[in-house]
Structures are given as structure tokens and as C-alpha cells.
Write an enzyme that holds these catalytic residues in place. Structure first.
Site, mmCIF file in Angstrom:
data_model
loop_
_atom_site.group_PDB
_atom_site.id
_atom_site.type_symbol
_atom_site.label_atom_id
_atom_site.label_comp_id
_atom_site.label_asym_id
_atom_site.label_seq_id
_atom_site.Cartn_x
_atom_site.Cartn_y
_atom_site.Cartn_z
ATOM 1 N N ASP A 8 -25.053 23.593 52.823
ATOM 2 C CA ASP A 8 -24.756 23.797 54.533
ATOM 3 C C ASP A 8 -23.290 23.018 54.566
ATOM 4 O O ASP A 8 -22.911 22.453 53.762
ATOM 5 C CB ASP A 8 -26.011 22.782 55.109
ATOM 6 N N ASP A 10 -22.130 21.717 58.224
ATOM 7 C CA ASP A 10 -21.916 20.620 59.069
ATOM 8 C C ASP A 10 -23.119 19.421 58.829
ATOM 9 O O ASP A 10 -24.353 20.022 58.506
ATOM 10 C CB ASP A 10 -22.288 21.274 60.489
ATOM 11 N N ASP A 128 -28.667 19.264 55.459
ATOM 12 C CA ASP A 128 -29.099 18.037 56.539
ATOM 13 C C ASP A 128 -30.341 18.207 57.533
ATOM 14 O O ASP A 128 -30.548 17.445 58.305
ATOM 15 C CB ASP A 128 -28.210 17.393 57.126
#
Length: 377
Positions: A8, A10, A128
């Protein structure tokens, strides 16, 4: 087959601001230690690096593309300057409410990876969000969860814990820990061995916690094999269907051979292991077990038993078990035991054997070198 790190953007490679949009250079902040350790992952480990990111409404008035691409391209070029080149970049522009097949956790952008060219079972999704963990599950991969995202609500965390915990291989907010985890990797293996006399299935995790599920049809043998798991702090499942109507010989011998073989294959290249390993007392008895996973089989046995059976296990089979294990594992074993209680004596041997294994298979991920001057084990 190629292993993939689906990463990922961000909150994983760069910090995610409160409004969840990196649409200006003022908002750009790289994740701590990401360059140092992702670079080491690329250089030292055998993974392809793929970026997979949801960018809600990219290209709409809510999130114009002319504010996205300058920052995104700068991020990509900065990583490339550090030797980190993404094999592919997948960017989904749909809104969460659309539930598009291309939006994480769905796999619509990643269909090319569902082929025999890729080893998804040993690949990881690093991110996240709950959606990253779900994506790992949907791919048949494992998740590495970046755990310090303050934008996650408590309800989302609770759902992750209850539903997706088995998909999380590591939870950390430290790229150094992620690097060390990937470098060490969990050493698991399994074997299925079928003959006219026995049918055996064994699953082994050398980096486990001492869990076991063992069924051989011989209760005392099960008890001894459980000692290996518990005191060796490895996870061990053994299921044996043997010709016990004949006698115990084939069941014990074939289990030992298969167990040795799965140790040999699971140890793999043996980089970083201690290689050698134990003595311990048990009431009136004292047992010494020295082991060397050096690639050559040999057994020295100095233990005498005065009883014919302990439980329903013939004492003559103790020697045979360890001899068969050394043949399968290609290791040296030197076993000595003394004492008066026969049950204590053999249990002390198995416990010392487990401790010797624990010591010998321990790894130092900072020193992944072969413990041999020969260059081969």
C-alpha cells in the site's frame, strides 16, 4: 514461482494525513526507515515489489489528477533513486461506496497473479488498513499490518481482530521489524509418507510456540513426541495410521524417518542456524543429547533399559527411533543417559533431544551465514 510484496502507499510508504489525500508536497512525509529497509528487502530477498493503492475519486472534482500525479511521481522516483523499483503500480480511483471489483480488498486489478507463475501463498500484502488484510486473505497471501494508523476506528480494529487475525503474519509500525521478519521467514514444512505398512502425515513449524497434535496409536510414543514440540518450542502435528495389529515397529520407525525428512527439508539452506545443540536432569536420571545438523547421519547411543515395555512402547525401539531420525534428517546424534527409573530415563532423553533441536535450529537474522567452512551442509 515468484513471490510478491503488494505494498500500500498511504500510511505504509508515506504518512497519511488526516484528510487522507496527498495532494500537495507540503503534506508529503515518508514513513520512517522505509528507504533503508525496503532497499535491503529489494537487494537481499527474492520478492517482486508491487504498489496497490486506493485513491478515492481520483480524477473527479473532489480529487483532481493534477494535484495527485506530481506528488505521486516524485514519490516513485525517490524510491527508484534508492534502488527500489516497483514492478507494477495499481491505482484504483473508485469511491468506497461503489464496491468496485478493482478496489481493495477486491482483486480485480490483480488477476494476472492468479497463475502458476506466482507463489501467492508465500507472498505478502503490506498496509495500514483492514482492506489490506482482507486483500491478503482474498489473494491467498499473508498480511503485514502497519499498526499505528490513528485514522482507524475502534470498531474497525475490533473486526480485524475477530475476523482476520489468522491472515496477519506480522503487526508492526517499524520497517526494520518488517525486514527482519521477511528475511527470517517462518520455517514450515510438511510430509506425507504412505507405504503398505503405515500412512503418515506430519506438519512442522520450526518457529512455533510448542503446540502439538499427535496421534500415532501408541499413547506413550505420543507422549514422547509431545515433549519434542513443547520443549523444542516448535509446532508439530503428526497423524499416523500404522499396522499396530502386527506390532509397533513400523509405526515408530516410519514416523522417525518421516520426521527426520521433514526436519531436513524445513531447515532448507540452514543459513544463520546455530547448527549444534543439551543435557538435563530428571529426578534420578541424567540425559545428554548432542546434535549436529551437518548433513551426515550418525548415532552414538549409550542408554540401557531393563524393562521390555514402557506403556505399550518396546524399549528396543528407542534406539531405532533415533537412528531412523538421523537417517531422515541427515544429522549426528550423540545420546547418553543414566538412572534407575526407566520412564524418567527415556523422557529425559526426549526432553534433552527437544532442547538440543531448539538450540541448533535457532537463527540470528543479522548473521545469515552458513555455519560451516565447507560452504555446504
Amino acid at each position: 514461482m515468484k513471490k510478491i510484496l503488494f505494498i500500500d502507499r498511504d500510511g505504509t510508504l508515506i504518512k497519511e494525513p488526516a484528510d487522507e489525500q496527498i495532494d500537495s508536497f507540503e503534506k508529503l512525509e515518508f514513513y520512517p526507515k522505509v528507504f533503508q529497509y525496503l532497499s535491503k528487502i529489494v537487494q537481499e530477498l527474492n520478492y517482486e515489489i508491487v504498489m496497490i493503492t486506493n485513491q478515492d475519486g481520483l480524477g473527479t472534482e473532489v480529487y483532481p489528477e493534477d494535484t495527485f500525479w506530481p506528488v505521486h511521481n516524485f514519490v516513485v522516483k525517490t524510491f527508484e533513486a534508492e534502488g527500489i523499483k516497483f514492478k507494477e503500480q495499481f491505482i484504483d480511483k473508485t469511491f468506497a461506496k461503489d464496491n468496485a471489483s478493482t478496489r481493495k480488498p477486491n482483486t480485480g486489478l490483480l488477476t494476472k497473479y492468479f497463475s502458476l507463475d506466482y507463489d501467492l501463498a508465500n507472498s505478502y500484502v503490506i498496509g495500514d488498513r483492514l482492506t489490506d488484510v482482507e486483500l491478503a486473505k482474498n489473494l491467498g497471501a499473508k498480511g503485514i499490518f502497519i499498526s499505528d494508523n490513528t485514522n482507524l476506528g475502534t470498531d474497525e480494529i475490533s473486526v480485524k481482530r475477530e475476523i482476520l487475525d489468522n491472515s496477519i503474519a506480522l503487526e508492526s509500525n517499524d520497517w526494520e521489524a518488517i525486514y527482519k521478519f521477511l528475511k527470517a521467514d517462518t520455517r514450515t514444512g510438511s510430509i506425507e509418507r504412505n507405504t503398505n505398512e503405515t500412512q503418515i502425515k506430519i506438519a512442522l513449524n520450526l518457529d512455533g510456540t510448542g503446540q502439538s497434535d499427535i496421534h500415532t496409536g501408541i499413547a506413550f510414543f505420543d507422549h514422547m513426541l509431545n515433549q519434542i514440540a513443547r520443549h523444542g518450542q516448535l509446532d508439530l502435528d503428526i497423524n499416523v495410521n500404522g499396522d499396530l495389529e502386527v506390532d509397533e515397529h513400523h509405526t515408530i520407525e516410519d514416523t522417525a524417518i518421516a520426521l527426520g525428512e521433514v526436519f531436513a527439508t524445513t531447515l532448507g539452506n540452514k543459513l544463520g542456524i546455530e547448527r549444534y545443540g543439551f543435557s538435563l536432569p530428571m529426578d534420578d536420571c541424567f540425559a545428554q543429547v548432542a546434535i549436529d545438523f551437518g548433513g551426515r547421519n550418525w548415532l552414538v547411543w549409550e542408554a540401557d533399559f531393563k524393562r521390555e515395555l514402557i506403556g505399550k512402547m518396546p524399549t528396543e525401539m528407542f534406539f531405532h527411533f533415533f537412528k531412523s531420525f538421523t537417517d531422515g534428517a541427515k544429522c549426528n546424534l550423540n545420546i547418553k543417559a543414566e538412572g534407575t527409573n526407566e520412564h524418567h530415563k527415556i523422557e529425559a532423553i526426549f526432553k534433552a533431544f527437544a532442547k538440543a533441536i531448539k538450540m541448533a535450529v535457532k537463527r540470528d537474522v543479522e548473521k545469515m551465514i552458513l555455519p560451516s567452512t565447507k560452504g555446504l551442509l
